[in-house]
Scaffold this active site. Structure first.
Site: not given
Length: 458
Positions: A268, A317, A336, A389
């Site tokens: 992406k 992080d 994502d 996803c």
């Protein structure tokens, strides 16, 4: 992790033995992505495709094959012999799913006992697999009455999906048990989709354009992608059609400063940079996975140019902003988020064995934390695209509804941008609109399961 190597680990092994080791390691909690590469290196080049089919296929149909194995075994294998149980599943996959000739498949599977250093089990494995051939109908008939063994999906996921998607779950599970198609993304900086389709045709490779992603192409057959025309020159990448929609929805503009949080392996990130001369920060927690991001950026020629295109790769992080963030808010953020990956089970069938129902609530907590962090990093008027996803509402629409309710209660301006044809420029949208966002399900010869929600900061 207990290793199964009966011989020295540097010696070549059979595909069936390697698949047995891979399945056993998955049964012990390790992913195929971790287990397979060292095993593939130990089988012959000609056998690697067979190994992958055995390993992925045995995970894909594990609930069904495991039930058959238990019926066949009068006495279950002990704790120290669970690798033999894995071998039984591998043998049954060849008979039940691959429809291999019984004599050859049984003989070759039984021989693996010697390769494992467990010749004492040959008679048991041989008797069980031959009994399967004789009693096939009586053994398999009860499996159709149990939705877990009929669909080869774990009970917890079956329960969640039936509740969440009563009209869709059965088809989702059917698609989860299929081999996934291979989808490409044409680098729009290098040429058009139509031009690349012609190059494929000239190379004798059958392909067709994706239905939704404007730069997506499906290949009729999987292949070694490094041998595709222009692959090494960055003309094309491998990326599922659903994932390609991220750059279309976020719609990067020239000069924008964009954060791709949880960026690895970088598909992406690269798609955003292919779409506009923008600056993208690719952030991820794992340094080893960021190596893939850098490799992709290098191959595609996307690290920078003199028109404003730039890419930076940061290992940190996301939640610890003091360690990496320089204080400038972003015009757009792609989050994502880590998720159950329940929408890509056909690509990663070991998820059926590795994931547990308790994981979903834990993942939802992580997603909520990342959403709040991302929101603080976004400029007023900026766009935040939340993606997973997953096909589970707990990680998707429920997550976004809670997040919006919290922001509105705190009197923070927030808008859920409806994903429609006007916004995306598509003639029609994939998936179904839900309470908060767009849910995509895995499609036959099409895209994976995915979720998108576009939020605008007031």
């Amino acid at each position: 992790m207990k290793q199964l190597y009966g011989k020295a680990s540097s010696t070549q092994i059979s595909a069936r033995y390697a698949a047995t080791q891979a399945l056993f390691q998955v049964m012990s909690g390790q992913s195929l992505n971790q287990a397979l590469p060292p095993l593939e290196a130990r089988v012959s080049d000609d056998d690697r495709g067979f190994l992958r089919d055995l390993a992925l296929g045995s995970c894909r149909y594990f609930q069904r094959l495991n039930a058959i194995a238990k019926m066949l075994l009068k006495t279950p294998f002990g704790e120290e012999d669970q690798d033999l149980h894995a071998l039984m599943v591998i043998g049954l996959y060849q008979l039940e799913i691959q429809k291999k000739a019984p004599h050859a498949a049984v003989h070759a599977t039984v021989d693996v006992c010697e390769e494992m250093g467990k010749g004492y089990a040959k008679s048991v494995v041989n008797a069980c697999l031959r009994r399967y051939g004789r009693e096939y109908e009586s053994l398999t008939a009860p499996l159709e009455d149990n939705p877990v063994t009929a669909t080869s999906h774990p009970k917890w996921l079956l329960k969640m999906m039936k509740k969440a998607w009563p009209e869709h779950w059965a088809e989702v599970f059917t698609q989860n048990n299929q081999r996934p198609p291979l989808c490409l993304r044409v680098n729009q900086r290098h040429g058009s989709r139509e031009d690349y389709l012609q190059r494929l045709q000239q190379a004798g490779i059958e392909a067709h354009p994706a239905e939704f992603a404007p730069f997506g192409i499906y290949l009729a057959q999987s292949c070694d992608v490094t041998q595709l025309p222009g692959f090494e020159d960055g003309d094309v990448s491998v990326q599922d059609e659903a994932a390609q929609l991220a750059s279309l929805i976020l719609a990067p503009q020239p000069g924008e400063n964009i954060l791709d949080a949880c960026a690895a392996p970088g598909g992406k990130t690269c798609a955003l940079l292919e779409a506009a001369d923008c600056a993208v920060t690719a952030l991820d927690l794992e340094a080893s996975r960021l190596e893939r991001v850098e490799e992709n950026l290098e191959r595609l020629g996307l690290f920078g140019n003199d028109t404003g295109l730039s890419a930076s790769v940061v290992c940190a992080d996301m939640a610890n902003t003091d360690e990496w963030w320089e204080g400038q808010q972003y015009d757009a953020i792609l989050l994502d988020a880590p998720c159950s990956a329940s929408g890509v089970i056909r690509r990663h069938p070991d998820i059926k064995l590795l994931r547990r129902s308790a994981d979903i609530a834990q993942l939802a907590d992580v997603q909520a934390q990342l959403l709040n962090t991302a929101w603080d990093l976004l400029k007023p008027g900026g766009r935040l695209l939340y993606a997973t996803c997953s096909v589970l509402p707990q990680e998707n629409s429920d997550q976004i509804e809670r997040f919006m309710a919290d922001k509105l209660e705190a009197r923070q301006g927030i808008t859920l941008q409806a994903l429609n044809t006007q916004l995306t420029g598509l003639d029609k949208l994939p998936g179904v609109a839900c309470n908060a966002g767009q849910q995509l399900f895995p499609q036959e010869n099409g895209h994976d399961g995915f979720f998108y929600a576009l939020l605008v900061k007031g």
